[in-house]
Design a protein around this motif. Structure first.
Motif, short mmCIF file in Angstrom:
data_model
loop_
_atom_site.label_atom_id
_atom_site.label_comp_id
_atom_site.label_asym_id
_atom_site.label_seq_id
_atom_site.Cartn_x
_atom_site.Cartn_y
_atom_site.Cartn_z
N GLU A 15 0.88 -1.18 0.00
CA GLU A 15 0.00 0.00 0.00
C GLU A 15 0.90 1.21 0.00
OE1 GLU A 15 -3.31 0.81 0.53
OE2 GLU A 15 -4.24 -1.14 0.88
N GLU A 16 0.82 2.06 -1.02
CA GLU A 16 1.76 3.17 -1.04
C GLU A 16 1.45 4.19 0.04
OE1 GLU A 16 0.80 4.93 -5.12
OE2 GLU A 16 0.96 6.74 -3.90
N PRO A 17 2.51 4.78 0.63
CA PRO A 17 2.28 5.85 1.59
C PRO A 17 1.92 7.13 0.84
CG PRO A 17 4.60 5.13 1.61
CD PRO A 17 3.93 4.48 0.43
N GLY A 18 0.67 7.45 0.79
CA GLY A 18 0.21 8.61 0.01
C GLY A 18 0.15 9.86 0.87
N LEU A 19 1.31 10.22 1.41
CA LEU A 19 1.31 11.32 2.38
C LEU A 19 1.46 12.67 1.69
CD1 LEU A 19 3.43 9.61 5.18
CD2 LEU A 19 1.00 9.38 4.62
N GLY A 20 0.76 12.84 0.59
CA GLY A 20 0.81 14.11 -0.13
C GLY A 20 -0.33 14.20 -1.12
N ASN A 21 -0.56 15.41 -1.59
CA ASN A 21 -1.65 15.68 -2.52
C ASN A 21 -1.26 15.48 -3.98
OD1 ASN A 21 -4.31 16.92 -1.51
ND2 ASN A 21 -2.76 17.78 -0.14
N GLY A 22 -0.08 15.92 -4.33
CA GLY A 22 0.29 15.91 -5.75
C GLY A 22 1.72 16.39 -5.92
N GLY A 23 1.90 17.33 -6.83
CA GLY A 23 3.24 17.77 -7.25
C GLY A 23 4.19 18.14 -6.13
N LEU A 24 3.69 18.94 -5.20
CA LEU A 24 4.57 19.43 -4.14
C LEU A 24 5.10 18.30 -3.27
CD1 LEU A 24 3.86 22.43 -1.84
CD2 LEU A 24 3.79 20.17 -0.85
N GLY A 25 4.24 17.37 -2.93
CA GLY A 25 4.64 16.24 -2.10
C GLY A 25 5.53 15.26 -2.85
N ARG A 26 5.23 15.06 -4.15
CA ARG A 26 6.04 14.15 -4.95
C ARG A 26 7.43 14.75 -5.19
NH1 ARG A 26 7.83 9.34 -5.29
NH2 ARG A 26 9.75 10.05 -6.24
N LEU A 27 7.49 16.08 -5.34
CA LEU A 27 8.78 16.74 -5.52
C LEU A 27 9.68 16.47 -4.31
CD1 LEU A 27 10.28 18.79 -7.47
CD2 LEU A 27 9.72 20.51 -5.74
N ALA A 28 9.08 16.58 -3.12
CA ALA A 28 9.85 16.34 -1.89
C ALA A 28 10.42 14.92 -1.90
CB ALA A 28 8.96 16.56 -0.67
N ALA A 29 9.64 13.97 -2.39
CA ALA A 29 10.11 12.58 -2.43
C ALA A 29 11.25 12.41 -3.44
CB ALA A 29 8.94 11.65 -2.76
N CYS A 30 11.12 13.04 -4.61
CA CYS A 30 12.22 12.97 -5.59
C CYS A 30 13.49 13.59 -5.01
CB CYS A 30 11.83 13.69 -6.89
SG CYS A 30 10.72 12.74 -7.94
N TYR A 31 13.33 14.67 -4.27
CA TYR A 31 14.50 15.34 -3.70
C TYR A 31 15.19 14.48 -2.64
CZ TYR A 31 13.58 19.63 -6.31
OH TYR A 31 13.41 20.56 -7.32
N LEU A 32 14.43 13.73 -1.88
CA LEU A 32 15.07 12.83 -0.91
C LEU A 32 15.92 11.79 -1.64
CD1 LEU A 32 12.29 12.07 1.76
CD2 LEU A 32 14.08 13.81 1.84
N ASP A 33 15.39 11.26 -2.74
CA ASP A 33 16.13 10.27 -3.53
C ASP A 33 17.45 10.87 -4.03
OD1 ASP A 33 15.70 7.58 -5.44
OD2 ASP A 33 16.78 9.20 -6.46
N SER A 34 17.37 12.10 -4.54
CA SER A 34 18.58 12.72 -5.08
C SER A 34 19.58 13.09 -3.98
CB SER A 34 18.21 13.97 -5.89
OG SER A 34 17.62 13.57 -7.11
N LEU A 35 19.08 13.56 -2.86
CA LEU A 35 19.98 13.91 -1.75
C LEU A 35 20.80 12.69 -1.32
CD1 LEU A 35 17.58 16.23 0.28
CD2 LEU A 35 19.88 16.89 -0.49
N ALA A 36 20.11 11.56 -1.21
CA ALA A 36 20.82 10.34 -0.78
C ALA A 36 21.77 9.88 -1.89
CB ALA A 36 19.82 9.25 -0.43
#
Ligand code: 475
Length: 832
Positions: free
Chosen positions: A127-148
């Motif tokens: 079950e995906e953790p859908g802790l966001g509405n759309g673009g802004l939340g997904r951007l944060a997730a992409c940024y975590l991937d890139s930071l690591a």
């Protein structure tokens, strides 16, 4: 920490990190062990979810060595830590991504198969953790991937919502919301850190008194204290041996506070209190909700910001006792204004709790904080009713007033006598009710302010933040958004990833500018046919899922024309509909019309309180019902509403697109990131000059992008001169025909009233200029149809799109944040 217990083992752990076995046999053993010891199940009785949990725990175990080593960076004085504050992180499923990033995919697949299961089946279980509405939340997730991936020490701080974004069902064509119970079967990716917990005060009042030394001391006497507990999730970088940290806060009752009067009479009262305390992190708020000012939302924002800053101060004090140097430990990025209370809270913590003087505290606050803006829509700018703010955060209101007093002094010195400017720049709005303006607070309290695409940043400087730009132009910069090629190509489009890597090697995954090497394959017929084969396979997979979820059969040979994103008038799903209606009428008028077969696919959620967006969903489904079953259409047009668009479904949809619809009114879409995902997966874009579309077109070349519509300047001019949508309706026969059909009840079983609000809105208001752009859009769609007839040429354009999309990797965005805003050095890539 001070309370670390010294053991024989603890002295020898540093630096020595044996990786747990990652071969197939070791994985097989680990899965069986977890099935036994963690899930307490016999293999013969285990459900698919038991196996998913066992596999996930085995994978998580193997991430821990790198993770524990990475956590050590937080104590290293030489390394600044990036702290990304966001009310939303739209992560998507973890398992597949972690297998890709850690390089354990093949071993996991083989181990799972040796147990008589398939990895595909287990991946579907999450079950995906859908802790966001759309673009802004997904951007944060992409940024975590890139930071690591870029090996930058980082912490994402946010809220552990018990219920994420609602699940969308479609009933009788309408959106129905159901609760997202993502934690129902347990979450193997998080670790509860009961010992990392902070108290957060709320409500009450402040008192002033003089302490023993005669200094003024301020006491905030709250009516309520809530506890925030840390839940940590490791974020694997791509083959970087670095694991980032996502720390989400869950609210709980404070035992001491609530249960102090623990006797029979008070017991139930105390339990009530517990329920209230736990409700703070219960549910994610949908965006685009009309009616601002929900107390619980403000409480959520303050709660997570306070926990996060207290945590950062604790970490800083492990490095240095000097809080004046806090900005050397952390660079704090505020993802929109949702965390902007951080400005006032950091001031409170530094001044009230840690005894810094105001000036020293202000200096370090400003040099720590930075603010990213994600919207130009004036109605979306956050402001809180002053009274509500005062009731929940009495001390913060005083701090906001003091920041404002000092700031407005500076403004009047810079612009003597300019009262209008003072009123506009004030942190407090006083016209027609009083409000605290969060964008102004974030802007004043930050050393850097950025927009998310070139055009967006320029418009920010000219419109919503113009006064701030004029006063402090040096604070402003642009960082165009990006998306991670790991999740959005490697994981979601393995066929394409393989073809690319076989042709140009694997470096593109972390160095996407290398994708340019694909350009020379664009003239290789066998490569082009392999390219087409991949796309066709992705289309067939999507077609199968569409049939399963909606009962609609679609032709994988047809042009897949896709618009997936939140439903909003400015994104103009209804403009897309007007095109469909026009094609439908052309077929009805001339049943032999040469119309190349198209499948129109829509997906996206509407905010539960956004009536017009919900009506658009109903209209899409109503048009689908008529068009899909009309024998005269003979399969040339199919319309599908794919229910419950989320990250998981996106991973299936983006790779299957021929055409990406990016048709917002120019000047309204800050950036868009779906536009990047489509193009990176070989779709061509039909779009306006809006957000990052402008830069995508620059990169891929104008001959490989279908442009239409007014640009932002023309939009402004048309509005200024007085826009009359009715004229476009009167003057364009096909447009009139399309709108009249909706109005007639053709799509609503004769109920002419059903879509009346939408039709009226278009004819008499049309804020987003759908009618003004209609003809240009139609002509452009004809160029699309013509181009799609020449498959070979289309494929060339598709290859060139992918080859030239390197700029839009979130790695590039993160490097820019490091350089321009965070002042964090970029470390050399990990040698692998
Ligand atoms: C923009 N969400 C995209 C994307 O920068 C842009 C608002 C209020 C409360 C909760 N969530 C929101 C947004 O504002 C949002 O998602 N904005 C989007 O941010 C990333 O690409 O153009 O609309």
């Amino acid at each position: 920490a001070n309370n670390t217990v010294k053991t024989a083992a603890s002295s020898q752990t540093q630096g020595h990190n044996p990786r747990r076995g990652v071969g197939t046999a070791a994985m097989n053993r680990a899965i069986l062990d977890h099935l036994h010891f963690t899930m307490a199940r016999l293999p013969a009785l285990a459900s698919r979810n038991d196996w998913y949990m066992a596999l996930s725990h085995a994978v998580r175990d193997r991430m821990l060595d790198d993770w524990l080593a990475s956590l050590h960076h937080f104590r290293n004085k030489e390394l600044k830590v990036v702290s990304y504050l966001s009310a939303e992180f739209l992560l998507g499923p973890h398992l597949g991504n972690n297998l890709i990033n850690t390089g354990m995919w093949d071993a996991a697949r083989d181990a799972v198969e040796s147990l008589g299961l398939t990895l595909e089946d287990l991946l579907r279980q999450e079950e995906e953790p859908g802790l966001g509405n759309g673009g802004l939340g997904r951007l944060a997730a992409c940024y975590l991937d890139s930071l690591a991936t870029l090996r930058i020490p980082s912490i994402g701080y946010g809220i552990r919502y018990e219920f994420g974004i609602f699940d969308q069902l479609i009933r009788d064509g309408w959106q129905v919301e159901t609760a997202d119970k993502w934690l129902k079967f347990g979450n193997p990716w998080e670790i509860c850190r009961s010992e990392i917990a902070y108290e957060v005060k709320m409500g009450g009042h402040t008192e002033y008194h003089h302490d023993a030394d005669g200094r003024l001391a301020i006491a905030w006497l709250p009516v309520k204290v809530i506890k925030g507990v840390a839940y940590d999730t490791p974020i694997a970088g791509y083959r970087s041996r670095i694991t980032g940290l996502l720390r989400l806060w869950k609210s709980e009752a404070v035992e001491s506070f609530n249960f102090q009067a623990f006797n029979a009479g008070e017991y139930y009262h105390a339990v009530d209190e517990k329920v209230v305390s736990e409700s703070i992190t219960k549910v994610l708020y949908p965006n685009d909700e009309p009616g601002v000012g929900k107390l619980l939302r403000l409480a959520q924002q303050y709660f997570f910001v306070s926990c996060s800053l207290q945590d950062m101060i604790r970490v800083h004090l492990l490095r240095s006792p000097r809080l004046e140097e806090f900005d050397q430990t952390f660079a704090v990025q505020m993802n929109d204004t949702h965390p902007s209370l951080a400005v006032a809270e950091l001031m409170r913590l530094l001044v009230d709790e840690h005894g810094l003087g105001w000036d020293a505290a202000w200096k370090v606050t400003r040099s720590t904080m930075a603010y990213t803006n994600h919207t130009l829509l004036p109605e979306a700018l956050e402001k809180w009713p002053l009274q509500l703010f005062a009731n929940l955060l009495p001390r913060h209101l005083e701090i906001v007033y003091e920041i404002n007093r000092r700031f407005l002094d500076e403004v009047s010195q810079a612009y003597p006598g300019d009262q209008a400017r003072l009123a506009r720049m004030s942190l407090i709005e006083e016209t027609g009710g009083k409000f605290v303006r969060m964008a102004n607070l974030a802007s004043v309290g930050s050393h850097a302010i950025n927009g998310v695409a070139h055009l967006h940043t320029e418009l920010l400087k000219e419109t919503v933040l113009a006064d701030f730009y004029q006063m402090t132009p040096g604070k402003f910069c642009n960082v165009t958004n990006g998306v991670t090629p790991r999740r959005w190509v490697l994981l979601s489009n393995p066929g394409l990833a393989r073809l690319i890597s076989e042709s140009i090697g694997e470096e593109w995954v972390t160095a996407p500018e290398k994708l340019r090497k694909l350009e020379r394959f664009a003239s290789d017929p066998s490569f082009l046919s392999a390219w087409r084969w991949v796309k066709d396979a992705n289309k067939r997979a999507l077609a199968a899922t569409i049939l399963e979820r909606t009962g609609v059969t679609v032709d994988p040979e047809s042009l897949f024309d896709i618009q997936v994103k939140r439903i909003h008038e400015y994104k103009r799903q209804h403009l897309n509909l007007l095109h469909i209606l026009t094609l439908y009428h052309r077929i009805k008028r001339d049943p032999g019309a040469q119309i190349p077969p198209r499948t129109f696919i829509f997906g996206g959620k509407a905010a539960p309180g956004y009536f017009m967006a919900k009506l658009i969903i109903k209209l899409i489904n109503s048009v689908a019902e008529v068009v899909n079953t009309d024998p005269e259409v003979a399969g040339r047009l199919k319309v599908v509403f794919f229910p419950d668009f989320n990250v998981t479904n996106g991973q299936l949809i983006y790779p299957a697109a021929d055409l990406s619809e990016q048709i917002s009114t120019s000047g309204k879409e800050a950036s868009g990131t779906g536009n990047m995902k489509f193009s990176l997966n070989g779709a061509l874009t039909i779009g306006t000059l809006d957000g990052a579309n402008v830069e995508i077109r620059e990169e891929v070349g104008e001959e490989n992008f279908f442009l239409f519509g007014l640009n932002a300047t023309e939009v402004q001019a048309l509005k200024k001169s007085g826009y009359h949508p009715g004229r476009f309706y009167e003057e364009d026969g096909e447009l009139r025909e399309a709108i009249d059909a909706v109005r007639s009840g053709l799509f609503s079983h004769g109920d002419a009233g059903l879509f009346q609000p939408l039709v009226d809105h278009l004819l008499y208001d049309d804020e987003y200029l759908a009618l003004a752009d209609y003809r240009s859009y139609l002509e452009c769609q004809e160029r699309v149809s013509t181009a799609f007839r020449q498959r070979e040429l289309w494929s060339v354009k598709s290859v060139l799109n992918v080859a030239r999309m390197g700029k839009f990797s979130s790695d590039r965005s993160i490097r820019e944040y490091c350089e321009k805003i965070w002042k964090v050095p970029i470390r050399p890539p990990f040698p692998h």
